[in-house]
Motif scaffolding. Structure first.
Motif, PDB file in Angstrom:
ATOM      1  N   PRO A 223       1.025  -0.974   0.057  1.00 30.41           N
ATOM      2  CA  PRO A 223      -0.028   0.028  -0.372  1.00 30.41           C
ATOM      3  C   PRO A 223       0.817   1.721  -0.093  1.00 30.41           C
ATOM      4  O   PRO A 223       1.853   0.665   0.232  1.00 30.41           O
ATOM      5  N   GLU A 224       0.138   1.912   0.076  1.00 28.58           N
ATOM      6  CA  GLU A 224       0.711   3.758  -0.402  1.00 28.58           C
ATOM      7  C   GLU A 224       1.116   3.878   1.087  1.00 28.58           C
ATOM      8  O   GLU A 224       0.425   3.856   2.725  1.00 28.58           O
ATOM      9  N   GLY A 225       2.507   4.337   1.586  1.00 29.26           N
ATOM     10  CA  GLY A 225       2.395   5.767   3.081  1.00 29.26           C
ATOM     11  C   GLY A 225       3.527   4.119   3.351  1.00 29.26           C
ATOM     12  O   GLY A 225       4.648   3.658   2.532  1.00 29.26           O
ATOM     13  N   ASP A 226       3.854   4.881   4.335  1.00 25.24           N
ATOM     14  CA  ASP A 226       4.979   3.378   5.708  1.00 25.24           C
ATOM     15  C   ASP A 226       4.427   2.315   5.003  1.00 25.24           C
ATOM     16  O   ASP A 226       3.288   2.171   6.082  1.00 25.24           O
ATOM     17  N   VAL A 227       5.125   1.243   5.442  1.00 27.85           N
ATOM     18  CA  VAL A 227       4.444  -0.144   5.537  1.00 27.85           C
ATOM     19  C   VAL A 227       5.429  -0.852   6.564  1.00 27.85           C
ATOM     20  O   VAL A 227       7.131  -0.876   6.427  1.00 27.85           O
ATOM     21  N   ARG A 228       5.009  -1.632   7.232  1.00 24.78           N
ATOM     22  CA  ARG A 228       5.775  -2.383   7.959  1.00 24.78           C
ATOM     23  C   ARG A 228       5.421  -4.664   7.996  1.00 24.78           C
ATOM     24  O   ARG A 228       4.261  -4.113   7.473  1.00 24.78           O
ATOM     25  N   ILE A 229       6.357  -4.968   7.655  1.00 24.55           N
ATOM     26  CA  ILE A 229       5.780  -6.685   7.354  1.00 24.55           C
ATOM     27  C   ILE A 229       6.544  -7.646   8.787  1.00 24.55           C
ATOM     28  O   ILE A 229       7.598  -6.873   8.665  1.00 24.55           O
TER      29      ILE A 229
END
Length: 245
Positions: A42-48
């Protein structure tokens, strides 16, 4: 809007919400569980990756304060939804559940509801060729089936598998024409799925109706008591505006 928002994602609704929040100038962090090898980012910051249960999520929320949390995970991600509800209670962070409506039967549908994958496996034991669209982590419940099984998932399913399994790796959306062709090719007698809702994978239900095939549907797990729930991205966006404004 001001304030940082955590979106627990992995669904199309989560991605659309993240995009809308970014457009609105909201600082958004999307969290993906990491259960899919090649997730749609997705758009924006991402954590996995997981948080480590309730305690881990509580610690994360306290270390990175959020104005609000939107749980937009899959309707069957019950563990994450339960953990989010408990973490929100312990931290006082406002929490909303964004969950697409379930499917509604139409004239001509032959739907048979069950409460679990194990019950679904029992329900299809007398059929010939079974089409499993329950996700790669749930196929083990059907390992005892002796007839042909067509398994479709985004990533290879986790063993154990039924002994006569054919695996199709594919990501929706699917068309009715494609679903009809697939079911005819494999001479499907019954379809098994979870009540995921949404249009991305609903074509199999239309195809089953047209072919006169029964569909065994697994009911959604119950939501935590008192959890605020909306069914659309627009409703979630309005709620975030009321919390992070």
């Amino acid at each position: 809007m001001t304030g940082r928002v955590l979106v627990l994602g992995g669904t199309g609704e989560a991605r659309r919400l993240a995009a809308a929040l970014v457009t609105a100038g909201v600082d958004v962090v999307s969290s993906l569980a990491g259960r899919v090898a090649d997730p749609m980012i997705p758009e924006g910051d991402v954590r996995i990756g997981g948080f480590g249960g309730v305690a881990g999520l509580v610690g994360w929320l306290r270390a990175a304060p959020m104005a609000a949390v939107v749980d937009a995970t899959h309707p069957f991600a019950a563990t994450m939804t339960d953990s989010a509800a408990e973490a929100a209670r312990l931290t006082g962070v406002p929490l909303l559940r964004l969950q697409r409506p379930g499917w509604v039967a139409q004239h001509g549908d032959d739907w048979r509801w069950v409460d679990s994958l194990e019950a679904a496996a029992a329900a299809v034991g007398g059929f010939g060729s079974v089409f499993l669209t329950t996700g790669r982590h749930g196929v083990g419940a059907f390992a005892g089936l002796n007839g042909p099984c067509l398994v479709r998932s985004v990533d290879p399913p986790a063993p154990p598998l039924p002994p006569r399994t054919t695996v199709v790796l594919a990501r929706g959306p699917f068309t009715v024409e494609d679903e009809l062709a697939l079911m005819r090719q494999h001479e499907v007698d019954v379809v098994v799925t979870k009540d995921s809702g949404g249009a991305m994978t609903a074509a199999k239900l239309t195809a089953a109706r047209q072919l006169g095939l029964p569909v065994v549907l697994v009911r959604r797990p119950p939501l935590p008591a008192g959890l605020a729930v909306v069914g659309t991205v627009d409703e979630a966006l309005a709620w975030v505006g009321s919390q992070a404004g």
